[in-house]
Design an enzyme around this catalytic site. Structure first.
Site, PDB file in Angstrom:
ATOM      1  N   GLY A  11     -18.267  -4.856  54.576  1.00  0.00           N
ATOM      2  CA  GLY A  11     -19.303  -3.976  54.306  1.00  0.00           C
ATOM      3  C   GLY A  11     -20.438  -4.727  55.203  1.00  0.00           C
ATOM      4  NE  ARG A  25     -33.183 -15.437  70.387  1.00  0.00           N
ATOM      5  CZ  ARG A  25     -34.410 -14.699  70.472  1.00  0.00           C
ATOM      6  NH1 ARG A  25     -35.371 -14.849  69.724  1.00  0.00           N
ATOM      7  NH2 ARG A  25     -34.451 -13.869  71.263  1.00  0.00           N
ATOM      8  NE  ARG A  72     -14.489  -3.506  53.246  1.00  0.00           N
ATOM      9  CZ  ARG A  72     -15.605  -2.638  52.991  1.00  0.00           C
ATOM     10  NH1 ARG A  72     -15.827  -1.407  53.208  1.00  0.00           N
ATOM     11  NH2 ARG A  72     -16.678  -3.392  52.294  1.00  0.00           N
ATOM     12  CG  ASP A 103     -13.625 -11.397  48.488  1.00  0.00           C
ATOM     13  OD1 ASP A 103     -14.233 -10.665  49.177  1.00  0.00           O
ATOM     14  OD2 ASP A 103     -13.223 -11.343  47.399  1.00  0.00           O
ATOM     15  CB  SER A 105     -14.860 -11.819  56.160  1.00  0.00           C
ATOM     16  OG  SER A 105     -15.278 -10.346  55.830  1.00  0.00           O
ATOM     17  CB  THR A 125     -21.115  -9.145  50.751  1.00  0.00           C
ATOM     18  OG1 THR A 125     -21.003  -8.426  49.783  1.00  0.00           O
ATOM     19  CG2 THR A 125     -21.160 -10.748  49.928  1.00  0.00           C
ATOM     20  CG  ASP A 127     -20.507  -6.149  46.668  1.00  0.00           C
ATOM     21  OD1 ASP A 127     -21.663  -5.462  46.764  1.00  0.00           O
ATOM     22  OD2 ASP A 127     -19.417  -6.095  47.281  1.00  0.00           O
ATOM     23  CG  ASP A 129     -18.688 -10.196  46.013  1.00  0.00           C
ATOM     24  OD1 ASP A 129     -19.136 -10.999  46.607  1.00  0.00           O
ATOM     25  OD2 ASP A 129     -17.793  -9.550  46.033  1.00  0.00           O
ATOM     26  NE  ARG A 154     -39.354   2.050  34.992  1.00  0.00           N
ATOM     27  CZ  ARG A 154     -39.016   2.015  33.639  1.00  0.00           C
ATOM     28  NH1 ARG A 154     -39.194   2.944  32.979  1.00  0.00           N
ATOM     29  NH2 ARG A 154     -38.046   0.982  33.214  1.00  0.00           N
ATOM     30  NE  ARG A 171     -16.044  -6.533  46.600  1.00  0.00           N
ATOM     31  CZ  ARG A 171     -15.190  -7.530  47.213  1.00  0.00           C
ATOM     32  NH1 ARG A 171     -14.176  -7.077  47.608  1.00  0.00           N
ATOM     33  NH2 ARG A 171     -15.494  -8.559  47.449  1.00  0.00           N
ATOM     34  CB  ALA A 186     -32.956  -0.727  33.536  1.00  0.00           C
ATOM     35  CG  LEU A 214     -40.574  11.426  24.179  1.00  0.00           C
ATOM     36  CD1 LEU A 214     -41.610  12.482  24.108  1.00  0.00           C
ATOM     37  CD2 LEU A 214     -39.617  11.611  23.238  1.00  0.00           C
TER      38      LEU A 214
HETATM   39  O1  F6P Z   1     -18.617  -4.895  49.500  1.00  0.00           O
HETATM   40  C1  F6P Z   1     -19.976  -4.244  49.764  1.00  0.00           C
HETATM   41  C2  F6P Z   1     -19.956  -2.753  49.374  1.00  0.00           C
HETATM   42  O2  F6P Z   1     -21.160  -2.193  49.739  1.00  0.00           O
HETATM   43  C3  F6P Z   1     -19.855  -2.724  47.748  1.00  0.00           C
HETATM   44  O3  F6P Z   1     -20.811  -2.740  46.932  1.00  0.00           O
HETATM   45  C4  F6P Z   1     -19.250  -1.388  47.801  1.00  0.00           C
HETATM   46  O4  F6P Z   1     -18.424  -1.195  46.592  1.00  0.00           O
HETATM   47  C5  F6P Z   1     -18.178  -1.044  49.024  1.00  0.00           C
HETATM   48  O5  F6P Z   1     -18.732  -2.067  49.732  1.00  0.00           O
HETATM   49  C6  F6P Z   1     -18.281   0.125  49.646  1.00  0.00           C
HETATM   50  O6  F6P Z   1     -17.366  -0.083  50.700  1.00  0.00           O
HETATM   51  P1  F6P Z   1     -17.243   1.012  51.926  1.00  0.00           P
HETATM   52  O7  F6P Z   1     -18.433   0.914  53.048  1.00  0.00           O
HETATM   53  O8  F6P Z   1     -15.697   0.822  52.207  1.00  0.00           O
HETATM   54  O9  F6P Z   1     -17.365   2.479  51.457  1.00  0.00           O
END
Ligand code: F6P
Length: 329
Positions: A11, A25, A72, A103, A105, A125, A127, A129, A154, A171, A186, A214
């Site tokens: 992604g 560069r 991908r 990960d 990649s 990424t 995420d 993660d 809001r 993800r 939130a 409310l």
């Molecule tokens: O890993 C990045 C991400 O944007 C995730 O947050 C999301 O679940 C996924 O990729 C979406 O993937 P795609 O671009 O394949 O729809």
């Protein structure tokens, strides 16, 4: 080390372009040739490769996405795909490869390393993660994109006095929801790292209503489930108006924040230096504002530690009755 190649994979994330610019560069500054591989590992398989120079990366530091495109690649995961990729790397005399992605990649980079191509990974990424690094490139921009949407939602949620559940990406990670939820005030944050109960959420909404609150914003990480399902469950239980908003790809685009641009510039430059030091099979990251590098296998085996204090803080600030687990008083 004479010819360095680079690709973006998985992604896309805002700041990838700043990382590409830094790689290109820094390499040119160090007297190296740089090749850009389009469309990730499938571009390597297909020889979709271009030479890069100072001006190929001009005017991109502020742009989201990736000028090298991304993909991908299922083919790369096969023996045949790997063989084709290795052949092309040989034909183009690639002495070292920099892979910007997540990960999956990095696993691809590892495969190439095992077959004699020195590789360095840069975490790109939204995420956040990857446990070995405090931040991945694109996360900060994604959080700010979500925050911008929370602010807007809001307004309308308040006007209509209704509950809105905002589903965000990530993800299996709840970081985007957690950071944007805390910054956006939130009332409830639902993430994969912490179990939740619909009854508790409903009780909280009713208590809010009883003290004249409310409207309410719930931020939900996609790894937990669908906003529409949770909206329906709440509506069925306590018969209040609930709307669901799925932010989707809007989170992944737009101009990278200063944080992401600086992070990407530092990581990109360090990745080139590592290749010049004849290091391979490593990833770069940031820990306590220092650029670090470690072995891909080691980096990917680290388990992500959940930031309990941020989650508890968000709850304390939105719910006077929230009990911080383990707190004495
Ligand atoms: O890993 C990045 C991400 O944007 C995730 O947050 C999301 O679940 C996924 O990729 C979406 O993937 P795609 O671009 O394949 O729809």
């Amino acid at each position: 080390m004479r010819n360095i190649a680079l690709l973006t994979s998985g992604g896309d994330s805002p700041g990838m372009n700043a990382a590409i610019r830094a790689v290109v560069r820094t390499s040119i500054n160090r007297g190296l040739n740089v090749l850009g591989i389009n469309r990730g590992f499938s571009g390597l398989i297909n020889g979709d490769i271009i030479e890069m120079n100072m001006s190929s990366v001009a005017d991109i530091i502020h742009r989201g996405g990736t000028i090298l495109k991304t993909a991908r690649s299922e083919e790369f995961k096969t023996d045949e795909g790997l063989r084709k990729a290795l052949n092309i790397a040989g034909v183009f005399k690639i002495d070292g490869l920099i892979v910007i992605g997540g990960d999956g990649s990095f696993r691809g980079a590892e495969k190439l390393c095992e077959n004699g191509i020195p590789c360095i990974g840069i975490p790109g990424t939204i995420d956040n993660d990857l446990a070995y690094t405090d931040y991945t490139i694109g996360f900060d921009t994604a959080v700010n994109n979500v925050l911008d949407s929370i602010n807007k939602i809001r307004d309308t949620s308040n006007s209509h006095e209704r509950v809105t559940i905002i589903e965000v990406m990530g993800r299996n990670s709840g970081d985007i929801a957690l950071y944007a939820g805390l910054a956006g005030g939130a009332e409830t944050i639902i993430i994969p790292e912490v179990s939740y109960s619909i009854d508790d959420i409903c009780k909280r909404l009713i208590e809010g209503k009883n003290r004249n609150k409310l409207y309410s914003i719930i931020v939900l990480a996609e790894g937990v489930g669908k906003a529409t399902d949770i909206a329906e469950e709440i509506h069925e239980k306590i018969n209040i108006e609930v709307r669901a908003t799925i932010l989707g790809y809007i989170q992944r685009g737009g101009n990278p924040t200063a944080f992401d641009r600086i992070l990407a510039s530092r990581l990109g430059s360090r990745a080139v230096e590592l290749l010049m030091e004849n290091k391979s099979n490593r990833v770069v990251g940031i820990k306590d504002n220092h650029i670090i590098d470690l072995q891909i296998e080691e980096a990917l085996s680290i388990e992500k530690k959940f930031q309990t204090e941020l989650y508890d803080l968000a709850n304390v600030l939105s719910n006077s009755k929230y009990e911080v687990p383990g707190r004495k008083i």
